[in-house]
Write an enzyme that holds these catalytic residues in place. Structure first.
Site, PDB file in Angstrom:
ATOM      1  NE  ARG A 132      -2.576   0.979   3.495  1.00 49.76           N
ATOM      2  CZ  ARG A 132      -3.310   0.838   4.586  1.00 49.76           C
ATOM      3  NH1 ARG A 132      -4.595   0.543   4.485  1.00 49.76           N
ATOM      4  NH2 ARG A 132      -2.773   0.978   5.782  1.00 49.76           N
ATOM      5  CE  LYS A 234      -2.924   4.810   6.762  1.00 52.79           C
ATOM      6  NZ  LYS A 234      -4.257   5.291   7.093  1.00 52.79           N
ATOM      7  CD  GLU A 270     -11.846   6.023   4.071  1.00 52.77           C
ATOM      8  OE1 GLU A 270     -11.670   5.510   2.961  1.00 52.77           O
ATOM      9  OE2 GLU A 270     -10.963   6.093   4.934  1.00 52.77           O
TER      10      GLU A 270
END
Ligand code: COI
Length: 388
Positions: A132, A234, A270
């Site tokens: 990620r 992220k 989210e």
């Protein structure tokens, strides 16, 4: 309460008295010279051979507790990360013109280490964080370490800080890997130098509610992410813009904010710090990761565990209106774990959901925690033990 001020006082006193040293050795790793930072220097004189650091382990929250060591690796634009090293934890130097400070060129990860009763140290799916981070770095025009480099750096950092890994049942060591454009850049562009860094902090529950159900507020004014943006990775730039909505929600007594999609303002996306799941009977649904939603590693693990338990899991579109029919709602994330949602307030209406014993979220939470802590057999190969 964490005894932070006492410990700092001790560290700073030690710093004033400490002789300067150019290197030290821990866990087989040679540490870099650390003369530039008071904190780094101060750490040298603390007793690092203790099994546990001097902390109030029964009252850990989710706050920064400075530990002994951090990991740093640098590389130039267009090159690859090659050699990293541990150094004493402390402040880092950055040019005021660095890419990260001026243009937000940075990405981060979060994962946790657990200590077993027999002292073994466990990591949970660290390769997934490496992958990620690579995706995030690529989106932000930054180089990233290889999976092996990343996992090795994680292991080194945890091992060096092993006295800060909470005793079993008291919490975990939160691990924060970061990549940033540390080089100077005045006009908008990719920085000429990058720093990969890992620091750690012992933590307990993320929310002040502890394991009590969360009360979420559906945000309609501000968006978390938009199509073509960075919501799916992220990037550090995803978080500060949410502070206004989060602060406002907290001031109104809510635990966190639930975001809707920025196009229709109808579909669940989210929560500021975690993914969301909705339970109805045997069906569990969660918003699909379509570019605006973070592909959480806990999210992915919970989907697998839920399917193993016989639930029908669907990733797709969930409208905010569907919440009215939900039996349960829960959140997942590295920091958050699996957190039950007691209520969601949308346009002045408070919807309440089942929480507590015999809930799906609790069943999934117990299974995931047991795997992470090495309490049940890891049939999926998710656990990586750190050799000591
Ligand atoms: C994590 O869960 O590790 C995160 O990065 C979320 C952060 C807001 C603490």
């Amino acid at each position: 309460m964490i005894q932070r001020s006492t410990r700092f006082g001790h560290l700073l006193r030690s710093f004033r008295d400490a002789p300067s040293s150019s290197s030290s050795k821990i866990g087989g790793y040679l540490l870099a010279s650390t003369a530039s930072s008071p904190l780094k220097q101060a750490c040298v004189s603390t007793n690092r051979d203790d099994e546990f650091a001097n902390l109030d382990w029964d009252n850990l929250g989710f706050g920064m507790v400075p530990t002994d060591y951090m990991y740093i690796m640098k590389c130039s634009k267009g090159e690859s990360f090659e050699h990293g090293q541990l150094s004493n934890f402390g402040n880092i130097e950055l040019s005021p013109a660095s890419g990260v400070l001026n243009y937000g060129q940075g990405a981060y990860e979060g994962t946790k280490a657990y200590k077993k009763e027999d002292g073994r140290l466990l990591l949970f799916r660290p390769d997934q964080n490496a992958i990620r981070l690579k995706n995030s770095a690529e989106r932000m025009c930054m180089p990233s370490p290889s999976i092996d480099q990343f996992v090795d750096a994680l292991k080194q950092t945890v091992l060096a800080n092993k006295r800060w890994v909470p005793p079993p049942g008291k919490g975990s060591l939160y691990i924060r890997p970061l990549i940033m454009g540390s080089g100077e850049i005045l006009g908008l562009g990719a920085a000429p130098e990058y720093t990969f860094l890992i620091y750690v902090s012992p933590v307990g529950n993320y929310f002040k509610e502890g394991l009590a159900p969360l009360n979420l507020y559906v945000e309609e004014e501000f968006d978390r992410a938009s199509r073509g943006g960075t919501g799916g990775v992220k990037s550090i730039t995803n978080y500060a813009p949410g502070l206004k909505a989060l602060t406002r929600a907290k001031n109104r007594g809510f635990s966190d904010v639930l975001y809707l999609d920025s196009t229709n303002k109808k579909n669940l996306e989210e929560v500021s710090s975690c993914n969301i799941f909705v339970v109805k009977g045997n069906a569990i649904s969660t918003p699909a990761t379509n570019g605006t939603i973070l592909a959480g590693i806990t999210r992915k693990s919970i989907i697998d565990i839920a399917r193993d338990h016989g639930y029908q899991v669907e990733e797709g579109t969930i409208t905010v209106d569907e919440l009215i029919h939900a039996d349960e709602v829960f959140c997942t994330g590295t920091a958050v774990g699996v957190a039950p949602v007691g209520s969601i307030t949308y346009q002045g209406t408070r919807m309440e959901f089942k929480t507590g014993a015999q809930t799906v979220s609790q069943q999934l939470y117990f299974t995931l925690e047991a795997i992470k802590k090495g309490l049940i057999e890891d049939k999926k190969g998710w656990i990586v033990e750190i050799d000591q």
